[in-house]
Design a protein around this motif. Sequence first.
Motif, PDB file in Angstrom:
ATOM      1  N   ALA A  63      16.726 -16.126   8.067  1.00  0.00           N
ATOM      2  CA  ALA A  63      16.381 -14.903   7.404  1.00  0.00           C
ATOM      3  C   ALA A  63      15.165 -14.336   8.265  1.00  0.00           C
ATOM      4  O   ALA A  63      14.639 -15.174   8.515  1.00  0.00           O
ATOM      5  N   VAL A  64      15.165 -12.995   8.447  1.00  0.00           N
ATOM      6  CA  VAL A  64      14.150 -12.573   9.429  1.00  0.00           C
ATOM      7  C   VAL A  64      13.721 -11.307   8.458  1.00  0.00           C
ATOM      8  O   VAL A  64      14.281 -10.350   7.788  1.00  0.00           O
ATOM      9  N   CYS A  65      12.366 -11.356   8.200  1.00  0.00           N
ATOM     10  CA  CYS A  65      11.513  -9.999   7.524  1.00  0.00           C
ATOM     11  C   CYS A  65      10.854  -9.327   8.745  1.00  0.00           C
ATOM     12  O   CYS A  65      10.110 -10.027   9.195  1.00  0.00           O
ATOM     13  N   ILE A  66      11.058  -8.055   8.756  1.00  0.00           N
ATOM     14  CA  ILE A  66       9.986  -7.456   9.833  1.00  0.00           C
ATOM     15  C   ILE A  66       9.328  -6.213   9.046  1.00  0.00           C
ATOM     16  O   ILE A  66       9.788  -5.442   8.326  1.00  0.00           O
ATOM     17  N   ILE A  67       8.038  -6.536   9.113  1.00  0.00           N
ATOM     18  CA  ILE A  67       7.008  -5.846   8.347  1.00  0.00           C
ATOM     19  C   ILE A  67       5.986  -5.176   9.304  1.00  0.00           C
ATOM     20  O   ILE A  67       5.365  -5.710  10.125  1.00  0.00           O
ATOM     21  N   THR A  68       6.120  -3.990   9.079  1.00  0.00           N
ATOM     22  CA  THR A  68       5.133  -3.052   9.690  1.00  0.00           C
ATOM     23  C   THR A  68       3.679  -3.157   9.344  1.00  0.00           C
ATOM     24  O   THR A  68       3.352  -3.564   8.039  1.00  0.00           O
ATOM     25  N   PRO A  69       2.619  -3.416  10.135  1.00  0.00           N
ATOM     26  CA  PRO A  69       1.155  -3.666   9.630  1.00  0.00           C
ATOM     27  C   PRO A  69       0.915  -2.726   8.569  1.00  0.00           C
ATOM     28  O   PRO A  69       0.045  -2.884   7.580  1.00  0.00           O
ATOM     29  N   SER A  70       1.253  -1.552   8.566  1.00  0.00           N
ATOM     30  CA  SER A  70       0.706  -0.485   7.601  1.00  0.00           C
ATOM     31  C   SER A  70       1.328  -0.655   6.236  1.00  0.00           C
ATOM     32  O   SER A  70       0.935  -0.357   5.133  1.00  0.00           O
ATOM     33  N   LEU A  71       2.375  -1.737   6.130  1.00  0.00           N
ATOM     34  CA  LEU A  71       2.901  -1.833   4.778  1.00  0.00           C
ATOM     35  C   LEU A  71       2.141  -3.138   4.055  1.00  0.00           C
ATOM     36  O   LEU A  71       2.301  -3.099   2.914  1.00  0.00           O
ATOM     37  N   LEU A  72       1.277  -3.886   4.639  1.00  0.00           N
ATOM     38  CA  LEU A  72       0.714  -5.010   4.232  1.00  0.00           C
ATOM     39  C   LEU A  72      -0.193  -4.651   2.926  1.00  0.00           C
ATOM     40  O   LEU A  72      -0.060  -5.283   2.022  1.00  0.00           O
ATOM     41  N   PRO A  73      -1.206  -3.406   3.058  1.00  0.00           N
ATOM     42  CA  PRO A  73      -2.000  -3.206   1.916  1.00  0.00           C
ATOM     43  C   PRO A  73      -1.180  -2.918   0.884  1.00  0.00           C
ATOM     44  O   PRO A  73      -1.495  -3.032  -0.386  1.00  0.00           O
ATOM     45  N   LEU A  75       2.055  -3.965   0.058  1.00  0.00           N
ATOM     46  CA  LEU A  75       2.474  -5.070  -0.256  1.00  0.00           C
ATOM     47  C   LEU A  75       1.612  -5.893  -1.192  1.00  0.00           C
ATOM     48  O   LEU A  75       2.011  -6.500  -2.323  1.00  0.00           O
ATOM     49  N   ALA A  76       0.440  -6.035  -0.863  1.00  0.00           N
ATOM     50  CA  ALA A  76      -0.491  -6.721  -1.679  1.00  0.00           C
ATOM     51  C   ALA A  76      -0.971  -6.169  -2.888  1.00  0.00           C
ATOM     52  O   ALA A  76      -1.261  -6.971  -3.897  1.00  0.00           O
ATOM     53  N   GLU A  80       6.234  -1.381  -5.396  1.00  0.00           N
ATOM     54  CA  GLU A  80       7.559  -1.705  -5.007  1.00  0.00           C
ATOM     55  C   GLU A  80       8.434  -0.699  -4.052  1.00  0.00           C
ATOM     56  O   GLU A  80       9.507  -1.364  -3.690  1.00  0.00           O
ATOM     57  N   HIS A  81       7.905   0.403  -3.847  1.00  0.00           N
ATOM     58  CA  HIS A  81       8.516   1.231  -2.806  1.00  0.00           C
ATOM     59  C   HIS A  81       8.346   0.363  -1.348  1.00  0.00           C
ATOM     60  O   HIS A  81       9.273   0.572  -0.313  1.00  0.00           O
ATOM     61  N   ALA A  82       6.922  -0.176  -1.109  1.00  0.00           N
ATOM     62  CA  ALA A  82       6.737  -0.930   0.064  1.00  0.00           C
ATOM     63  C   ALA A  82       7.854  -1.919   0.456  1.00  0.00           C
ATOM     64  O   ALA A  82       8.328  -1.902   1.526  1.00  0.00           O
ATOM     65  N   ARG A  83       8.431  -2.627  -0.676  1.00  0.00           N
ATOM     66  CA  ARG A  83       9.349  -3.751  -0.353  1.00  0.00           C
ATOM     67  C   ARG A  83      10.570  -3.246   0.160  1.00  0.00           C
ATOM     68  O   ARG A  83      11.137  -3.886   1.022  1.00  0.00           O
ATOM     69  N   SER A  84      10.945  -1.884  -0.317  1.00  0.00           N
ATOM     70  CA  SER A  84      12.231  -1.461   0.228  1.00  0.00           C
ATOM     71  C   SER A  84      12.075  -0.968   1.698  1.00  0.00           C
ATOM     72  O   SER A  84      13.214  -0.700   2.254  1.00  0.00           O
ATOM     73  N   SER A 102       7.783 -13.460  -3.743  1.00  0.00           N
ATOM     74  CA  SER A 102       6.712 -12.738  -3.157  1.00  0.00           C
ATOM     75  C   SER A 102       6.370 -11.716  -4.469  1.00  0.00           C
ATOM     76  O   SER A 102       5.132 -11.487  -4.343  1.00  0.00           O
ATOM     77  N   GLN A 103       7.157 -11.578  -5.621  1.00  0.00           N
ATOM     78  CA  GLN A 103       6.661 -10.747  -6.576  1.00  0.00           C
ATOM     79  C   GLN A 103       6.281 -11.667  -7.633  1.00  0.00           C
ATOM     80  O   GLN A 103       5.514 -11.332  -8.745  1.00  0.00           O
TER      81      GLN A 103
END
Length: 109
Positions: A63-73, A75-76, A80-84, A102-103
């Motif tokens: 499994a691979v998750c690609i997360i842009t750095p701008s999503l980190l705050p 997600l923290a 809910e919209h950030a997860r999508s 994670s939730q």
Amino acid sequence: MGLAQSSVQALNHLLTQNSWALPRLQKFAGKTARFNIAPFSFAYMILEDGLLQSADSATSADAVCIITPSLLPRLATRDEHARSEIRNEGDAALLTEIFFLSQNLHWDV
């Protein structure tokens, strides 16, 4: 100690604090999840006891998750919209479990 080893220690600490999570991960023993958060890539293999071990991030992952750095705050703050906006691929059951954990995992400081 490298960043990957520090992250696996922190995640295992979190998992042991939330011991209900370990049996959930045991179902995925031997599988690997990779998280690409530019410019970093972290890969973790799930062990038989549900804890994690650092894995080579160049190895293919289940499994691979690609997360842009701008999503980190976002997600923290559990936006809910950030997860999508996380791009993911691979084992759907493992990804579902990762998102569930994670939730629902809570850090006891």
